[in-house]
Design a protein around this motif. Structure first.
Motif, short mmCIF file in Angstrom:
data_model
loop_
_atom_site.label_atom_id
_atom_site.label_comp_id
_atom_site.label_asym_id
_atom_site.label_seq_id
_atom_site.Cartn_x
_atom_site.Cartn_y
_atom_site.Cartn_z
N PHE A 167 24.04 65.24 17.00
CA PHE A 167 25.32 64.71 16.55
C PHE A 167 25.12 63.34 15.91
N PHE A 168 24.32 62.50 16.56
CA PHE A 168 24.11 61.15 16.03
C PHE A 168 23.33 61.15 14.72
N ASP A 169 22.53 62.18 14.46
CA ASP A 169 21.87 62.29 13.16
C ASP A 169 22.91 62.51 12.07
N LEU A 170 23.95 63.27 12.41
CA LEU A 170 24.99 63.59 11.43
C LEU A 170 26.05 62.50 11.33
N TYR A 171 26.20 61.73 12.40
CA TYR A 171 27.20 60.66 12.45
C TYR A 171 26.53 59.35 12.88
N PRO A 172 25.64 58.81 12.06
CA PRO A 172 24.93 57.58 12.46
C PRO A 172 25.88 56.40 12.66
N ARG A 205 33.29 59.85 24.08
CA ARG A 205 34.25 60.93 24.35
C ARG A 205 34.79 61.52 23.04
N ALA A 206 35.07 60.66 22.07
CA ALA A 206 35.56 61.13 20.77
C ALA A 206 34.49 61.94 20.05
N CYS A 207 33.22 61.51 20.15
CA CYS A 207 32.11 62.25 19.54
C CYS A 207 31.99 63.64 20.16
N LEU A 248 24.90 64.22 22.91
CA LEU A 248 25.01 63.79 21.51
C LEU A 248 23.66 63.53 20.85
N ARG A 249 22.63 63.31 21.64
CA ARG A 249 21.28 63.09 21.10
C ARG A 249 20.48 64.39 20.97
N LYS A 250 20.96 65.46 21.58
CA LYS A 250 20.20 66.71 21.66
C LYS A 250 19.97 67.31 20.28
#
Length: 176
Positions: A39-44, A60-62, A11-13
């Protein structure tokens, strides 16, 4: 590595991306290197929820959103953590911006459609960054994340890597 560490790595990639585009400013070709968001950039909000709770079901949901595009489970979990709280993305369309005298209006090149004006609220964000001397500015508009390189005069859609030349034109001074 345990499951949470594996999922956090996924998710950090961020992925490097390079694209060749032609500049309308000096008719040269520029290689635009960018890093696609994680992913975390898009879903902070999801990242903040995990940091707050350390719940593996959030990760898991992410990961499921990445695989399937289905956000329902993630949204349910986030609503459980922050009831009634919506995503915290700034809605630039709700910002009330009126260009000041001496400012520029910004345009992006739309191919055969020609040049089109930035929305007034985006124009304000970009112009304020230019006045402050920032080399780049990021903004979100209509669900898309953009990076505008003020040195190369290029706008890049972070999600699709589409790059467009941009220009500034002097704003008309209106008497009030």
């Amino acid at each position: 590595m345990d499951e949470s560490e594996v999922l956090l790595d996924v998710l950090r990639k961020r992925k490097a991306s390079t694209k060749e585009i032609e500049s309308t400013v000096d008719a040269t070709s520029h290689s635009v290197e960018t890093v696609l968001p994680s992913f975390f950039d898009l879903y902070p909000r999801a990242k903040r929820a995990y940091d707050k709770t350390k719940r593996i079901d959030i990760l898991r949901a992410c990961e499921r959103v990445l695989r399937t595009g289905d956000e329902e489970e993630l949204n349910e979990i986030l609503s459980e953590i922050w009831p009634g709280r919506r995503d915290e993305v700034i809605d630039v369309e709700a910002v009330d911006y009126v260009p000041r005298s001496g400012f520029f209006e910004w345009q992006a090149h739309g191919g055969e459609a020609g040049w089109f004006d930035f929305a007034p609220e985006i124009n304000g964000i970009v112009e304020e960054a230019r006045v402050r001397g920032e080399p780049r500015v990021e903004f979100e508009h209509r669900g898309q994340l953009y990076v505008l390189d003020l040195e190369k005069m290029i706008q890049i859609n972070v999600y699709s890597s589409t790059a467009r030349p941009v220009r500034k034109v002097e704003a008309a001074n209106e008497q009030q």
